[in-house]
Design an enzyme around this catalytic site. Structure first.
Site, PDB file in Angstrom:
ATOM      1  N   LEU A 230      -3.321   1.674   7.115  1.00  0.00           N
ATOM      2  CA  LEU A 230      -3.745   2.783   6.259  1.00  0.00           C
ATOM      3  C   LEU A 230      -3.110   2.720   4.877  1.00  0.00           C
ATOM      4  CD1 LEU A 230      -3.668   5.820   8.725  1.00  0.00           C
ATOM      5  CD2 LEU A 230      -5.596   4.327   8.139  1.00  0.00           C
TER       6      LEU A 230
ATOM      7  N   SER B  98       0.861  -1.180   0.000  1.00  0.00           N
ATOM      8  CA  SER B  98       0.000   0.000   0.000  1.00  0.00           C
ATOM      9  C   SER B  98       0.898   1.231   0.000  1.00  0.00           C
ATOM     10  CB  SER B  98      -0.933   0.011   1.219  1.00  0.00           C
ATOM     11  OG  SER B  98      -0.181   0.131   2.424  1.00  0.00           O
TER      12      SER B  98
ATOM     13  N   HIS C 220       3.594  -5.028   2.830  1.00  0.00           N
ATOM     14  CA  HIS C 220       3.079  -5.629   4.060  1.00  0.00           C
ATOM     15  C   HIS C 220       3.509  -7.083   4.204  1.00  0.00           C
ATOM     16  CE1 HIS C 220       0.285  -2.341   5.174  1.00  0.00           C
ATOM     17  NE2 HIS C 220       0.202  -2.154   3.867  1.00  0.00           N
TER      18      HIS C 220
ATOM     19  N   TYR D  11      16.190 -10.181   2.390  1.00  0.00           N
ATOM     20  CA  TYR D  11      15.785  -8.971   1.679  1.00  0.00           C
ATOM     21  C   TYR D  11      16.990  -8.174   1.179  1.00  0.00           C
ATOM     22  CZ  TYR D  11      11.024  -9.916   3.119  1.00  0.00           C
ATOM     23  OH  TYR D  11       9.801 -10.500   3.285  1.00  0.00           O
TER      24      TYR D  11
ATOM     25  N   LEU E  79       5.106 -10.747   1.967  1.00  0.00           N
ATOM     26  CA  LEU E  79       5.507 -11.635   0.875  1.00  0.00           C
ATOM     27  C   LEU E  79       5.387 -13.049   1.419  1.00  0.00           C
ATOM     28  CD1 LEU E  79       7.071 -12.743  -1.649  1.00  0.00           C
ATOM     29  CD2 LEU E  79       9.167 -12.127  -0.453  1.00  0.00           C
TER      30      LEU E  79
END
Length: 240
Positions: free
Chosen positions: A107, A93, A118, A164, A120
């Site tokens: 939000l 988002s 948010h 990551y 994976l």
């Protein structure tokens, strides 16, 4: 808000051994990348629940939150489907601050230039096959096609930081968000090169798309898969 799609990152890939003309009609594509919608929410949550509950005791997004973001910003999600079955996904988002706060968990800030990733997750049957890094690579390339996006951010537990980092994320520091006893590291990825990605066309699922050769994408994915197979240093849950 105008969107720019990414044909090479989202279109189905045909097997090189079968010509398009010889494919049977009405068969599902062997591999497909597309944005998710609310009809995918239950499949998404089942994969997420299995991937996270045993490791962290909770899910990044509950079912109502999955539906919430897939309603508000489906274009910031990506699902990997094999013969019509969801095998991996990312949900994001927009966010409008330098660092993540508790509000970022629920939000969507349409005027923000940051994409908050948010979650994976990869279906348990398809883990340890390099799908996590490949999906993340495709997602980050797709974000380059969205002119309003300047960076991607995420928060993760410390044992996932190397995972990551291999995708190009850099550590920003400790995240201010805690969940029960869990603490997180905040990481970011600068999204660059928008001008190189913009072309006008049309593709299923996105208003506009990029006309780029599929060949370099196949080479990049092959390199990611080879690295994942030859250098398995993360725990199994890292390929979430």
């Amino acid at each position: 808000m105008s969107l720019v799609g990414a044909l090479p990152f989202l279109k189905p890939r045909l097997s090189p051994s079968v010509s398009p003309g010889r494919q049977r009609r009405h068969t599902l594509p062997a591999s497909e990348f597309r944005p998710l919608n609310t009809q995918d929410a239950i499949s998404v949550f089942e994969i997420e629940k299995e991937a996270f509950i045993s490791v962290s005791g909770d899910c990044p997004l509950h079912l109502d939150e999955v539906r919430h973001f897939l309603t508000l910003c489906p274009e910031l999600s990506m699902g990997w489907f094999e013969e019509g079955r969801l095998v991996a996904f990312i949900i994001g988002s927009q966010w409008d601050q330098d660092r993540l706060t508790l509000d970022a968990l629920s939000l969507h800030k349409p005027k923000g230039s940051t994409v908050h990733i948010h979650v994976l997750a990869v279906h348990r049957t398809f883990r340890q096959q390099g799908k996590g890094p490949i999906l993340m690579w495709r997602y980050l390339q797709y974000l380059r096609c969205l002119p309003y996006v300047r960076r991607a951010v995420l928060m993760c537990e410390d044992f996932l930081v190397p995972f990551y980092q291999k995708s190009g994320f850099k550590v920003q520091g400790r995240c201010s968000i805690t969940v029960a006893s869990l603490t997180f590291t905040e990481m970011q990825y600068p999204v660059r090169g928008h001008a190189l990605m913009r072309r006008n066309s049309e593709a299923i699922g996105f208003p506009q798309t990029v006309l780029l050769s599929e060949e370099p994408i196949q080479r990049s994915e092959s390199a990611l898969l080879l690295e994942e197979q030859t250098q398995r240093t993360e725990p199994e849950s890292a390929d979430v």
